[in-house]
Design a protein around this motif. Structure first.
Motif, PDB file in Angstrom:
ATOM      1  N   LEU A  57     -64.732 -15.877  12.238  1.00 41.82           N
ATOM      2  CA  LEU A  57     -65.929 -16.578  11.787  1.00 41.82           C
ATOM      3  C   LEU A  57     -66.434 -17.560  12.831  1.00 41.82           C
ATOM      4  O   LEU A  57     -67.640 -17.765  12.978  1.00 41.82           O
ATOM      5  N   LEU A  58     -65.529 -18.158  13.581  1.00 41.66           N
ATOM      6  CA  LEU A  58     -65.950 -19.077  14.630  1.00 41.66           C
ATOM      7  C   LEU A  58     -66.822 -18.367  15.658  1.00 41.66           C
ATOM      8  O   LEU A  58     -67.824 -18.909  16.126  1.00 41.66           O
ATOM      9  N   SER A  59     -66.445 -17.124  15.993  1.00 41.05           N
ATOM     10  CA  SER A  59     -67.261 -16.351  16.922  1.00 41.05           C
ATOM     11  C   SER A  59     -68.641 -16.079  16.350  1.00 41.05           C
ATOM     12  O   SER A  59     -69.655 -16.163  17.057  1.00 41.05           O
ATOM     13  N   LEU A  60     -68.691 -15.761  15.050  1.00 35.00           N
ATOM     14  CA  LEU A  60     -69.977 -15.467  14.417  1.00 35.00           C
ATOM     15  C   LEU A  60     -70.885 -16.690  14.414  1.00 35.00           C
ATOM     16  O   LEU A  60     -72.098 -16.575  14.639  1.00 35.00           O
ATOM     17  N   LEU A  61     -70.302 -17.858  14.166  1.00 37.03           N
ATOM     18  CA  LEU A  61     -71.105 -19.081  14.185  1.00 37.03           C
ATOM     19  C   LEU A  61     -71.705 -19.313  15.560  1.00 37.03           C
ATOM     20  O   LEU A  61     -72.883 -19.650  15.698  1.00 37.03           O
ATOM     21  N   GLU A  62     -70.884 -19.132  16.591  1.00 35.26           N
ATOM     22  CA  GLU A  62     -71.375 -19.368  17.943  1.00 35.26           C
ATOM     23  C   GLU A  62     -72.409 -18.323  18.351  1.00 35.26           C
ATOM     24  O   GLU A  62     -73.377 -18.630  19.040  1.00 35.26           O
ATOM     25  N   GLU A  63     -72.218 -17.071  17.923  1.00 32.43           N
ATOM     26  CA  GLU A  63     -73.206 -16.028  18.207  1.00 32.43           C
ATOM     27  C   GLU A  63     -74.540 -16.321  17.521  1.00 32.43           C
ATOM     28  O   GLU A  63     -75.595 -15.914  17.999  1.00 32.43           O
ATOM     29  N   ALA A  64     -74.466 -17.040  16.392  1.00 28.03           N
ATOM     30  CA  ALA A  64     -75.687 -17.397  15.659  1.00 28.03           C
ATOM     31  C   ALA A  64     -76.351 -18.648  16.222  1.00 28.03           C
ATOM     32  O   ALA A  64     -77.332 -19.131  15.657  1.00 28.03           O
ATOM     33  N   GLY A  65     -75.798 -19.189  17.309  1.00 29.25           N
ATOM     34  CA  GLY A  65     -76.402 -20.350  17.942  1.00 29.25           C
ATOM     35  C   GLY A  65     -75.890 -21.678  17.458  1.00 29.25           C
ATOM     36  O   GLY A  65     -76.429 -22.729  17.813  1.00 29.25           O
ATOM     37  N   VAL A  66     -74.824 -21.672  16.645  1.00 27.44           N
ATOM     38  CA  VAL A  66     -74.230 -22.923  16.169  1.00 27.44           C
ATOM     39  C   VAL A  66     -73.272 -23.443  17.232  1.00 27.44           C
ATOM     40  O   VAL A  66     -72.326 -22.748  17.621  1.00 27.44           O
ATOM     41  N   GLU A  67     -73.486 -24.654  17.696  1.00 27.57           N
ATOM     42  CA  GLU A  67     -72.628 -25.243  18.718  1.00 27.57           C
ATOM     43  C   GLU A  67     -71.518 -26.033  18.031  1.00 27.57           C
ATOM     44  O   GLU A  67     -71.652 -27.215  17.727  1.00 27.57           O
ATOM     45  N   VAL A  68     -70.411 -25.341  17.758  1.00 26.40           N
ATOM     46  CA  VAL A  68     -69.291 -25.968  17.060  1.00 26.40           C
ATOM     47  C   VAL A  68     -68.655 -27.013  17.969  1.00 26.40           C
ATOM     48  O   VAL A  68     -68.362 -26.750  19.138  1.00 26.40           O
ATOM     49  N   ALA A  69     -68.430 -28.223  17.415  1.00 21.32           N
ATOM     50  CA  ALA A  69     -67.964 -29.326  18.260  1.00 21.32           C
ATOM     51  C   ALA A  69     -66.668 -29.969  17.786  1.00 21.32           C
ATOM     52  O   ALA A  69     -65.905 -30.477  18.599  1.00 21.32           O
ATOM     53  N   SER A  70     -66.390 -29.991  16.481  1.00 21.74           N
ATOM     54  CA  SER A  70     -65.209 -30.709  16.007  1.00 21.74           C
ATOM     55  C   SER A  70     -64.779 -30.176  14.649  1.00 21.74           C
ATOM     56  O   SER A  70     -65.498 -29.406  14.007  1.00 21.74           O
ATOM     57  N   ALA A  71     -63.587 -30.582  14.238  1.00 24.96           N
ATOM     58  CA  ALA A  71     -63.073 -30.183  12.929  1.00 24.96           C
ATOM     59  C   ALA A  71     -62.123 -31.240  12.418  1.00 24.96           C
ATOM     60  O   ALA A  71     -61.390 -31.863  13.190  1.00 24.96           O
ATOM     61  N   ASP A  72     -62.157 -31.462  11.119  1.00 25.68           N
ATOM     62  CA  ASP A  72     -61.188 -32.323  10.434  1.00 25.68           C
ATOM     63  C   ASP A  72     -60.315 -31.435   9.565  1.00 25.68           C
ATOM     64  O   ASP A  72     -60.818 -30.522   8.896  1.00 25.68           O
TER      65      ASP A  72
END
Length: 266
Positions: A162-177
């Motif tokens: 899912l992380l790959s899908l988010l990034e492919e969709a243009g979401v710039e993932v930066a952090s996680a709690d």
């Protein structure tokens, strides 16, 4: 329903194998030694050893006892604090996923609060089972805000992290709690993970944010503790007596004030 006694003995022996507790000759305790150590009946000791044999970890023979099978190793998923998102991607690529359900649903109150959206707002809910070669190890329930979910290819949830899908969709993932706790297996997750109802499970809750701080994913994972391990590396801050810091530079904290950015596989 409590975990059967033989299975608890099996888990202890399996953990010892994983930790390299048995010597160069690879000899495991005999049925009688297990009976004495764990205070169990012979049928329980025999069943625990039979479970290890069925998993391909040991060999048993009359007059030879039980020994480690040459080349056998315990398959488990490890996670570290170093390289959070790189590790999540690696776990997604090295394991298989079974997509159980995916649907648009109104966000429940607790999920909406975590995602910082209004309760009842549209959100994508996906349930997945992640597997190793020898069976399932995690049950994942994921919520994604509607505007973000609209940019994903849902068919890809069955074969891409899912992380790959988010990034492919243009979401710039930066952090996680993330928080880690424990629970008892309930149906139907117990059946999907192939453990008895009431068996102990690890619970990992993770909130992923994009750059700017907006939440883009909430995930609750149930993990079999015999197939998953969370490892945390600590070091002295600045090499002096004082607080310990985690491998990602986060200071350790007492219970109730957990460090940020711990890591687990996806």
């Amino acid at each position: 329903m409590p975990t059967p006694l033989y299975h608890r003995v099996y888990l202890v022996l399996r953990e010892r194998i994983a930790a390299g507790r048995y010597g160069p000759d690879g000899r495991l305790p005999s049925e009688f030694e297990i009976m004495a150590e764990f205070g169990v009946a012979r049928v329980t000791a025999r069943r625990a050893l039979a479970e290890l044999e069925a998993e391909g970890l040991v060999e048993r023979g009359r007059g030879r006892g039980t020994r480690l099978r040459p080349g056998a190793s315990v398959r488990e998923v490890r996670a570290t604090l170093e390289g959070l998102f790189e590790n999540l991607l690696a776990m997604g690529l090295e394991t298989r996923v079974r997509l159980l359900a995916v649907e648009d649903r109104p966000a429940p109150v607790e999920i909406a609060r975590a995602l910082e959206i209004e309760p009842g707002s549209p959100a994508l809910h996906a349930i997945r089972l992640r597997l190793l070669e020898d069976g399932p190890f995690s049950h994942l329930s994921t919520w994604i805000p509607g505007p973000v979910a609209a940019r994903l290819r849902r068919a890809d949830l069955a074969h891409k992290p899912l992380l790959s899908l988010l990034e492919e969709a243009g979401v710039e993932v930066a952090s996680a709690d993330q928080t880690v706790s424990a629970t008892l297996a309930e149906p139907p997750a117990a059946g999907l993970l192939e453990v008895p109802v009431g068996a102990p499970l690890l619970v990992v809750e993770r909130l992923v944010r994009e750059r700017g701080g907006r939440p883009v994913e909430h995930i609750t994972g149930l993990y079999r503790p015999d197939r998953y391990r969370l490892r945390l590396s600590l070091a002295r801050a600045r090499g002096e007596p004082g607080p310990w810091i985690a491998g990602d530079g986060t200071a350790g904290a007492p219970r109730g004030d957990e460090p940020r950015r711990e890591e687990a596989e996806r």
